[in-house]
Design a protein around this motif. Structure first.
Motif, PDB file in Angstrom:
ATOM      1  N   ALA A   1       0.831  -1.210   0.000  1.00 58.27           N
ATOM      2  CA  ALA A   1       0.000   0.000   0.000  1.00 58.27           C
ATOM      3  C   ALA A   1       0.864   1.258   0.000  1.00 58.27           C
ATOM      4  CB  ALA A   1      -0.945  -0.004   1.200  1.00 58.27           C
ATOM      5  N   MET A   2       1.978   1.222   0.743  1.00 56.80           N
ATOM      6  CA  MET A   2       2.904   2.351   0.722  1.00 56.80           C
ATOM      7  C   MET A   2       3.518   2.528  -0.657  1.00 56.80           C
ATOM      8  SD  MET A   2       4.791   1.886   4.439  1.00 56.80           S
ATOM      9  CE  MET A   2       6.108   3.023   4.016  1.00 56.80           C
ATOM     10  N   GLU A   3       3.851   1.432  -1.306  1.00 54.78           N
ATOM     11  CA  GLU A   3       4.456   1.512  -2.638  1.00 54.78           C
ATOM     12  C   GLU A   3       3.518   2.152  -3.653  1.00 54.78           C
ATOM     13  OE1 GLU A   3       7.154  -2.562  -2.003  1.00 54.78           O
ATOM     14  OE2 GLU A   3       5.469  -2.545  -3.416  1.00 54.78           O
ATOM     15  N   VAL A   4       2.249   1.756  -3.645  1.00 53.86           N
ATOM     16  CA  VAL A   4       1.331   2.326  -4.638  1.00 53.86           C
ATOM     17  C   VAL A   4       0.957   3.759  -4.275  1.00 53.86           C
ATOM     18  CG1 VAL A   4       0.460   0.073  -5.365  1.00 53.86           C
ATOM     19  CG2 VAL A   4      -0.747   1.321  -3.551  1.00 53.86           C
ATOM     20  N   THR A   5       0.924   4.074  -2.982  1.00 55.38           N
ATOM     21  CA  THR A   5       0.698   5.468  -2.581  1.00 55.38           C
ATOM     22  C   THR A   5       1.833   6.349  -3.078  1.00 55.38           C
ATOM     23  OG1 THR A   5      -0.579   4.824  -0.618  1.00 55.38           O
ATOM     24  CG2 THR A   5       0.417   7.017  -0.599  1.00 55.38           C
ATOM     25  N   HIS A   6       3.060   5.839  -2.964  1.00 52.66           N
ATOM     26  CA  HIS A   6       4.236   6.566  -3.469  1.00 52.66           C
ATOM     27  C   HIS A   6       4.155   6.712  -4.986  1.00 52.66           C
ATOM     28  CE1 HIS A   6       8.238   8.031  -3.934  1.00 52.66           C
ATOM     29  NE2 HIS A   6       8.794   6.876  -4.273  1.00 52.66           N
ATOM     30  N   LYS A   7       3.783   5.661  -5.665  1.00 50.96           N
ATOM     31  CA  LYS A   7       3.668   5.704  -7.125  1.00 50.96           C
ATOM     32  C   LYS A   7       2.655   6.754  -7.571  1.00 50.96           C
ATOM     33  CE  LYS A   7       1.342   2.372  -9.180  1.00 50.96           C
ATOM     34  NZ  LYS A   7       1.016   1.034  -9.733  1.00 50.96           N
ATOM     35  N   LEU A   8       1.563   6.873  -6.831  1.00 48.74           N
ATOM     36  CA  LEU A   8       0.491   7.809  -7.188  1.00 48.74           C
ATOM     37  C   LEU A   8       0.762   9.233  -6.699  1.00 48.74           C
ATOM     38  CD1 LEU A   8      -2.543   5.468  -6.429  1.00 48.74           C
ATOM     39  CD2 LEU A   8      -1.797   6.242  -8.694  1.00 48.74           C
ATOM     40  N   GLY A   9       1.899   9.439  -6.050  1.00 46.97           N
ATOM     41  CA  GLY A   9       2.244  10.786  -5.588  1.00 46.97           C
ATOM     42  C   GLY A   9       1.398  11.252  -4.424  1.00 46.97           C
ATOM     43  N   GLY A  10       0.931  10.310  -3.610  1.00 47.22           N
ATOM     44  CA  GLY A  10       0.093  10.683  -2.477  1.00 47.22           C
ATOM     45  C   GLY A  10       0.783  11.638  -1.518  1.00 47.22           C
ATOM     46  N   SER A  11       0.012  12.583  -0.970  1.00 47.60           N
ATOM     47  CA  SER A  11       0.571  13.525   0.007  1.00 47.60           C
ATOM     48  C   SER A  11       0.722  12.891   1.380  1.00 47.60           C
ATOM     49  CB  SER A  11      -0.331  14.758   0.121  1.00 47.60           C
ATOM     50  OG  SER A  11      -0.395  15.457  -1.089  1.00 47.60           O
ATOM     51  N   GLY A  12      -0.105  11.878   1.648  1.00 49.17           N
ATOM     52  CA  GLY A  12      -0.066  11.266   2.963  1.00 49.17           C
ATOM     53  C   GLY A  12      -0.355   9.780   2.917  1.00 49.17           C
ATOM     54  N   TYR A  13      -0.104   9.135   4.055  1.00 48.94           N
ATOM     55  CA  TYR A  13      -0.441   7.724   4.227  1.00 48.94           C
ATOM     56  C   TYR A  13      -1.015   7.578   5.632  1.00 48.94           C
ATOM     57  CZ  TYR A  13      -0.359   2.687   4.296  1.00 48.94           C
ATOM     58  OH  TYR A  13      -0.759   1.371   4.384  1.00 48.94           O
ATOM     59  N   VAL A  14      -2.213   6.970   5.741  1.00 42.56           N
ATOM     60  CA  VAL A  14      -2.936   6.911   7.011  1.00 42.56           C
ATOM     61  C   VAL A  14      -2.896   5.514   7.620  1.00 42.56           C
ATOM     62  CG1 VAL A  14      -5.246   7.012   8.043  1.00 42.56           C
ATOM     63  CG2 VAL A  14      -4.486   8.835   6.532  1.00 42.56           C
ATOM     64  N   PHE A  15      -2.722   5.490   8.946  1.00 41.83           N
ATOM     65  CA  PHE A  15      -2.908   4.270   9.729  1.00 41.83           C
ATOM     66  C   PHE A  15      -4.144   4.459  10.612  1.00 41.83           C
ATOM     67  CE2 PHE A  15       1.620   4.263   8.819  1.00 41.83           C
ATOM     68  CZ  PHE A  15       1.882   2.935   8.509  1.00 41.83           C
ATOM     69  N   TRP A  16      -5.163   3.628  10.386  1.00 38.39           N
ATOM     70  CA  TRP A  16      -6.323   3.613  11.271  1.00 38.39           C
ATOM     71  C   TRP A  16      -6.432   2.222  11.868  1.00 38.39           C
ATOM     72  CZ3 TRP A  16     -11.285   1.051  10.690  1.00 38.39           C
ATOM     73  CH2 TRP A  16     -12.113   1.274  11.802  1.00 38.39           C
ATOM     74  N   GLY A  17      -6.320   2.125  13.187  1.00 38.20           N
ATOM     75  CA  GLY A  17      -6.255   0.825  13.839  1.00 38.20           C
ATOM     76  C   GLY A  17      -7.586   0.317  14.340  1.00 38.20           C
ATOM     77  N   GLY A  18      -8.506   0.062  13.419  1.00 36.96           N
ATOM     78  CA  GLY A  18      -9.843  -0.368  13.817  1.00 36.96           C
ATOM     79  C   GLY A  18      -9.874  -1.622  14.661  1.00 36.96           C
TER      80      GLY A  18
END
Length: 442
Positions: free
Chosen positions: A176-193
């Motif tokens: 998920a981090m890799e594809v977020t980086h590929k898409l130029g995402g500004s952020g990455y969220v951790f939600w611990g449901g």
């Protein structure tokens, strides 16, 4: 496929408009306190509620039929179905004039038989999303991994007592981090449901928190390894689906980050519906995070005060929007985050038009909140009156205490030589002035 062909690109028509498919206050190019309104608000549409929700609940089946696939059927058409859903999403973004979006990995591509097969499909779908971004100029606000829906995560992901589950979660976050980086995402969220417990009788609380910290430290190292520059966010929530969730509220998360020496790497993604579930006022966690320089992004939904769970409704309360935007202005606006509509239309709102109307209405409410807050910053009385409440701290002794240069002995001598006269907090006056200032923008 054109899912929203029947609807126009939403225009700005001004406060006098009666058109439900037009903006009354959100004029994205309007300059407010030196910035475009769009840059203050940085609206994002979420994939999960908007393109995966079907109106089902514990008491009833789906009520919403969409022109895109909402249920993943794992056949040879799965990639085509995933791309059609992406097409519908970007069409909606364009109709609304929204510049950002958010997603979980499993929102856009389902899990297949193996990790490699799953990752291959996710790569193909996110490659297509990257094409759509280039065509439209729309950007990824943040990405994340769904570590709560699959049965393997019933006892948690990073806090699971089984190392096999912990490892699988790490693998999923890595991709998920890799594809977020590929898409130029500004952020990455951790939600611990699922990062919490139902009973302490079978839970080693400290061990699980240590595991969670180790997980985050590994994420930090992997982010550095792949050269990503997105901002990590943690999203607090006190409960649901677990009875007690470890990232209970903003202060709990900030304490966790400090204890485990992670505070330099994480900001907070605040969801006010979670804040109220923790027993705080709507704006409380946002204000706390801003006060300590830890607010990164906001999932701008609301809950129903008569219900005790996370209803993820679109905010329509101008007062709450104004209180939020006062805090956003105070911190100078968003950098890596924005206002993400982690919201869903009600189960009874079954038409495609309802999706548009819901976003338009809440975008207008936050735009009006921004205008109200900006007026208060430039002309309002509350900040001055609040400062006056603390005026004694500007005196010599107050300055010494604030600088850690005083001691109990000095304060005792001061107390003996001065008469304490209780002063009114004037809460009712503050509330009255705030209500008056809400009506300054027609």
């Amino acid at each position: 496929m054109s899912a929203f062909a029947a609807f126009p690109t939403i225009p700005y028509e001004g406060p006098g408009s009666k058109n439900p498919l037009a903006f009354k206050y959100y004029n994205k190019s309007q300059v407010v306190l030196g910035k475009r309104m769009a840059d203050w608000l940085k609206f994002g549409v979420c994939f999960w509620h908007t393109f995966r929700a079907v109106g089902s609940d514990p008491f009833g089946a789906a009520t919403m039929i969409r022109p895109w696939s909402t249920v993943d059927i794992l056949d040879d058409q799965i990639l085509t179905k995933c791309k059609e859903r992406v097409d519908a999403a970007f069409e909606l973004f364009m109709k609304l004039g929204i510049e950002y979006y958010t997603f979980h990995d499993r929102d856009v591509a389902p899990e297949l038989n193996t990790i490699d097969e799953t990752n291959d499909l996710l790569e193909k779908v996110t490659d297509y999303m990257l094409e759509k971004q280039k065509q439209t100029g729309i950007k990824l606000l943040w990405g994340t991994a769904n570590l709560f829906s699959h049965p393997r995560y019933a006892n948690g992901a990073a806090t699971n007592p089984d190392i096999h589950v912990f490892a699988y979660a790490a693998s999923q976050v890595k991709k998920a981090m890799e594809v977020t980086h590929k898409l130029g995402g500004s952020g990455y969220v951790f939600w611990g449901g699922r990062e919490g417990y139902q009973s302490l009788l079978n839970t080693d609380l400290k061990k699980e928190l240590d595991q969670l910290a180790s997980f985050f430290h590994m994420a930090v190292k992997y982010k550095q390894k792949i050269g990503a520059n997105f901002q990590f966010f943690i999203e607090p929530k006190p409960k649901e689906p677990t009875k007690h969730q470890y990232d209970y509220d903003a202060q709990t998360v900030m304490g966790f980050l400090l204890y485990y020496k992670l505070d330099d790497h994480f900001l907070l993604n605040i969801e006010p519906n979670h804040t109220t579930l923790a027993g705080h006022s709507y704006e409380h966690d946002i204000a706390i995070a801003v006060a300590y320089g830890k607010l990164g992004s906001v999932d701008c939904n609301t809950g129903d005060e008569l219900l005790g769970w996370d209803t993820d409704q679109f905010l329509t309360d101008e007062k709450k929007a104004t209180l939020v935007m006062k805090e956003i202005i105070k911190m100078g606006g968003f950098t890596s985050g924005g206002l993400n509509f982690d919201c869903k239309v009600r189960r009874e709102s079954t038409e495609l038009e309802d999706i548009l109307i819901a976003h338009i209405g809440s975008m207008d409410v936050f735009a009006k909140g921004l205008l109200n807050a900006a007026w208060a910053v430039e002309h309002g009385r509350l900040d001055h009156l609040k400062s006056e409440r603390y005026s004694s701290w500007k005196d010599k002794l107050g300055i010494k205490v604030s600088s850690n240069e005083s001691a109990f002995e000095e304060l005792e001598a001061f107390a003996k030589s001065n008469i304490v006269t209780p002063k009114s907090g004037k809460q009712e006056m503050f509330e009255s002035i705030f209500n008056q200032e809400l009506h300054q923008i027609p």
